[in-house]
Design a protein around this motif. Structure first.
Motif, PDB file in Angstrom:
ATOM      1  N   MET A  64       0.843  -1.176   0.000  1.00  0.00           N
ATOM      2  CA  MET A  64       0.000   0.000   0.000  1.00  0.00           C
ATOM      3  C   MET A  64       0.888   1.238   0.000  1.00  0.00           C
ATOM      4  O   MET A  64       1.920   1.270   0.650  1.00  0.00           O
ATOM      5  N   LYS A  65       0.459   2.231  -0.739  1.00  0.00           N
ATOM      6  CA  LYS A  65       1.158   3.511  -0.790  1.00  0.00           C
ATOM      7  C   LYS A  65       0.214   4.589  -0.279  1.00  0.00           C
ATOM      8  O   LYS A  65      -0.968   4.604  -0.608  1.00  0.00           O
ATOM      9  N   LEU A  66       0.763   5.498   0.497  1.00  0.00           N
ATOM     10  CA  LEU A  66      -0.017   6.574   1.087  1.00  0.00           C
ATOM     11  C   LEU A  66       0.660   7.896   0.764  1.00  0.00           C
ATOM     12  O   LEU A  66       1.877   8.032   0.901  1.00  0.00           O
ATOM     13  N   LEU A  67      -0.115   8.853   0.310  1.00  0.00           N
ATOM     14  CA  LEU A  67       0.367  10.200   0.016  1.00  0.00           C
ATOM     15  C   LEU A  67      -0.291  11.162   0.992  1.00  0.00           C
ATOM     16  O   LEU A  67      -1.519  11.202   1.090  1.00  0.00           O
ATOM     17  N   VAL A  68       0.517  11.912   1.715  1.00  0.00           N
ATOM     18  CA  VAL A  68       0.010  12.887   2.681  1.00  0.00           C
ATOM     19  C   VAL A  68       0.338  14.275   2.153  1.00  0.00           C
ATOM     20  O   VAL A  68       1.503  14.621   1.976  1.00  0.00           O
ATOM     21  N   LEU A  69      -0.695  15.046   1.879  1.00  0.00           N
ATOM     22  CA  LEU A  69      -0.540  16.401   1.351  1.00  0.00           C
ATOM     23  C   LEU A  69      -0.921  17.404   2.430  1.00  0.00           C
ATOM     24  O   LEU A  69      -2.021  17.359   2.961  1.00  0.00           O
ATOM     25  N   ASN A  70      -0.004  18.298   2.735  1.00  0.00           N
ATOM     26  CA  ASN A  70      -0.224  19.328   3.746  1.00  0.00           C
ATOM     27  C   ASN A  70      -0.213  20.688   3.079  1.00  0.00           C
ATOM     28  O   ASN A  70       0.729  21.042   2.388  1.00  0.00           O
ATOM     29  N   GLY A  71      -1.252  21.458   3.319  1.00  0.00           N
ATOM     30  CA  GLY A  71      -1.423  22.738   2.665  1.00  0.00           C
ATOM     31  C   GLY A  71      -0.796  23.909   3.406  1.00  0.00           C
ATOM     32  O   GLY A  71       0.046  23.739   4.292  1.00  0.00           O
ATOM     33  N   PRO A  72      -1.232  25.098   3.022  1.00  0.00           N
ATOM     34  CA  PRO A  72      -0.642  26.343   3.517  1.00  0.00           C
ATOM     35  C   PRO A  72      -0.564  26.453   5.031  1.00  0.00           C
ATOM     36  O   PRO A  72      -1.488  26.060   5.740  1.00  0.00           O
ATOM     37  N   ASN A  73       0.552  26.969   5.457  1.00  0.00           N
ATOM     38  CA  ASN A  73       0.860  27.317   6.846  1.00  0.00           C
ATOM     39  C   ASN A  73       1.136  26.126   7.752  1.00  0.00           C
ATOM     40  O   ASN A  73       1.547  26.316   8.894  1.00  0.00           O
ATOM     41  N   LEU A  74       0.941  24.899   7.271  1.00  0.00           N
ATOM     42  CA  LEU A  74       1.215  23.758   8.137  1.00  0.00           C
ATOM     43  C   LEU A  74       2.709  23.580   8.364  1.00  0.00           C
ATOM     44  O   LEU A  74       3.124  22.917   9.315  1.00  0.00           O
ATOM     45  N   ASN A  75       3.535  24.207   7.538  1.00  0.00           N
ATOM     46  CA  ASN A  75       4.978  24.224   7.772  1.00  0.00           C
ATOM     47  C   ASN A  75       5.336  25.029   9.017  1.00  0.00           C
ATOM     48  O   ASN A  75       6.451  24.923   9.524  1.00  0.00           O
ATOM     49  N   LEU A  76       4.400  25.800   9.535  1.00  0.00           N
ATOM     50  CA  LEU A  76       4.651  26.633  10.711  1.00  0.00           C
ATOM     51  C   LEU A  76       4.234  25.967  12.019  1.00  0.00           C
ATOM     52  O   LEU A  76       4.350  26.575  13.083  1.00  0.00           O
ATOM     53  N   LEU A  77       3.755  24.718  11.942  1.00  0.00           N
ATOM     54  CA  LEU A  77       3.379  24.009  13.170  1.00  0.00           C
ATOM     55  C   LEU A  77       4.565  23.975  14.124  1.00  0.00           C
ATOM     56  O   LEU A  77       5.697  23.741  13.720  1.00  0.00           O
ATOM     57  N   GLY A  78       4.294  24.233  15.379  1.00  0.00           N
ATOM     58  CA  GLY A  78       5.334  24.240  16.393  1.00  0.00           C
ATOM     59  C   GLY A  78       6.035  25.570  16.536  1.00  0.00           C
ATOM     60  O   GLY A  78       6.727  25.807  17.522  1.00  0.00           O
ATOM     61  N   GLN A  79       5.865  26.453  15.556  1.00  0.00           N
ATOM     62  CA  GLN A  79       6.512  27.763  15.573  1.00  0.00           C
ATOM     63  C   GLN A  79       5.497  28.882  15.760  1.00  0.00           C
ATOM     64  O   GLN A  79       5.733  29.820  16.502  1.00  0.00           O
ATOM     65  N   ARG A  80       4.398  28.770  15.060  1.00  0.00           N
ATOM     66  CA  ARG A  80       3.382  29.816  15.069  1.00  0.00           C
ATOM     67  C   ARG A  80       2.349  29.519  16.148  1.00  0.00           C
ATOM     68  O   ARG A  80       1.702  28.489  16.125  1.00  0.00           O
ATOM     69  N   GLU A  81       2.239  30.398  17.102  1.00  0.00           N
ATOM     70  CA  GLU A  81       1.288  30.281  18.209  1.00  0.00           C
ATOM     71  C   GLU A  81       1.307  28.888  18.845  1.00  0.00           C
ATOM     72  O   GLU A  81       0.292  28.195  18.885  1.00  0.00           O
ATOM     73  N   PRO A  82       2.465  28.468  19.360  1.00  0.00           N
ATOM     74  CA  PRO A  82       2.556  27.122  19.934  1.00  0.00           C
ATOM     75  C   PRO A  82       1.613  26.894  21.118  1.00  0.00           C
ATOM     76  O   PRO A  82       1.222  25.756  21.366  1.00  0.00           O
ATOM     77  N   ASP A  83       1.241  27.953  21.813  1.00  0.00           N
ATOM     78  CA  ASP A  83       0.285  27.787  22.909  1.00  0.00           C
ATOM     79  C   ASP A  83      -1.094  27.388  22.390  1.00  0.00           C
ATOM     80  O   ASP A  83      -1.863  26.755  23.102  1.00  0.00           O
ATOM     81  N   LEU A  84      -1.387  27.734  21.164  1.00  0.00           N
ATOM     82  CA  LEU A  84      -2.671  27.390  20.555  1.00  0.00           C
ATOM     83  C   LEU A  84      -2.577  26.089  19.754  1.00  0.00           C
ATOM     84  O   LEU A  84      -3.420  25.206  19.885  1.00  0.00           O
ATOM     85  N   TYR A  85      -1.536  25.956  18.924  1.00  0.00           N
ATOM     86  CA  TYR A  85      -1.417  24.830  18.011  1.00  0.00           C
ATOM     87  C   TYR A  85      -0.481  23.724  18.504  1.00  0.00           C
ATOM     88  O   TYR A  85      -0.378  22.678  17.869  1.00  0.00           O
ATOM     89  N   GLY A  86       0.226  23.953  19.592  1.00  0.00           N
ATOM     90  CA  GLY A  86       1.142  22.952  20.134  1.00  0.00           C
ATOM     91  C   GLY A  86       2.571  23.177  19.671  1.00  0.00           C
ATOM     92  O   GLY A  86       2.846  24.022  18.821  1.00  0.00           O
ATOM     93  N   HIS A  87       3.473  22.407  20.239  1.00  0.00           N
ATOM     94  CA  HIS A  87       4.897  22.564  19.972  1.00  0.00           C
ATOM     95  C   HIS A  87       5.417  21.550  18.954  1.00  0.00           C
ATOM     96  O   HIS A  87       6.563  21.651  18.523  1.00  0.00           O
ATOM     97  N   GLU A  88       4.587  20.592  18.596  1.00  0.00           N
ATOM     98  CA  GLU A  88       5.000  19.571  17.633  1.00  0.00           C
ATOM     99  C   GLU A  88       5.080  20.180  16.235  1.00  0.00           C
ATOM    100  O   GLU A  88       4.157  20.852  15.793  1.00  0.00           O
ATOM    101  N   THR A  89       6.179  19.928  15.547  1.00  0.00           N
ATOM    102  CA  THR A  89       6.366  20.468  14.199  1.00  0.00           C
ATOM    103  C   THR A  89       5.807  19.492  13.163  1.00  0.00           C
ATOM    104  O   THR A  89       5.537  18.319  13.469  1.00  0.00           O
ATOM    105  N   LEU A  90       5.675  19.972  11.950  1.00  0.00           N
ATOM    106  CA  LEU A  90       5.238  19.098  10.865  1.00  0.00           C
ATOM    107  C   LEU A  90       6.241  17.970  10.668  1.00  0.00           C
ATOM    108  O   LEU A  90       5.855  16.822  10.436  1.00  0.00           O
ATOM    109  N   ALA A  91       7.521  18.259  10.807  1.00  0.00           N
ATOM    110  CA  ALA A  91       8.554  17.221  10.694  1.00  0.00           C
ATOM    111  C   ALA A  91       8.376  16.152  11.773  1.00  0.00           C
ATOM    112  O   ALA A  91       8.542  14.954  11.504  1.00  0.00           O
ATOM    113  N   ASP A  92       8.015  16.565  12.984  1.00  0.00           N
ATOM    114  CA  ASP A  92       7.749  15.605  14.065  1.00  0.00           C
ATOM    115  C   ASP A  92       6.597  14.677  13.688  1.00  0.00           C
ATOM    116  O   ASP A  92       6.677  13.463  13.874  1.00  0.00           O
ATOM    117  N   ILE A  93       5.532  15.257  13.182  1.00  0.00           N
ATOM    118  CA  ILE A  93       4.354  14.481  12.786  1.00  0.00           C
ATOM    119  C   ILE A  93       4.707  13.526  11.646  1.00  0.00           C
ATOM    120  O   ILE A  93       4.341  12.350  11.666  1.00  0.00           O
TER     121      ILE A  93
END
Length: 87
Positions: free
Chosen positions: A1-30
């Motif tokens: 099985m092959k799986l493609l995960v597509l992440n759109g705008p601003n998800l590259n900022l996970l863990g950086q932008r408003e971490p108190d709201l969105y958390g500290h985990e980055t997209l790379a971590d996920i």
């Protein structure tokens, strides 16, 4: 099985932008967590994050031409007309 995960705008900022709201985990971590889980389950996984809607669409079209993936997950970020969905 092959799986493609597509992440759109601003998800590259996970863990950086408003971490108190969105958390500290980055997209790379996920992605690393998903990669390990996929490997453990014999699933091939590919990721794309882009802030450009057209690039997401081009990758979807390319996947169709490749007859892959067998499933996809699309996380559109800030593309309001796209629902979050899998098939």
């Amino acid at each position: 099985m092959k799986l493609l995960v597509l992440n759109g705008p601003n998800l590259n900022l996970l863990g950086q932008r408003e971490p108190d709201l969105y958390g500290h985990e980055t997209l790379a971590d996920i992605e690393n967590t998903l990669r390990r889980q996929a490997l453990d389950n014999g699933i091939e996984i590919d990721f794309l994050q882009t802030n450009h809607e057209g690039e997401l669409i081009e990758r979807i079209h390319a996947a169709r031409q490749e007859s892959t993936p067998s499933s996809s997950i699309r996380l559109p970020g800030r593309i309001p007309q796209w629902p979050c969905w899998m098939h």
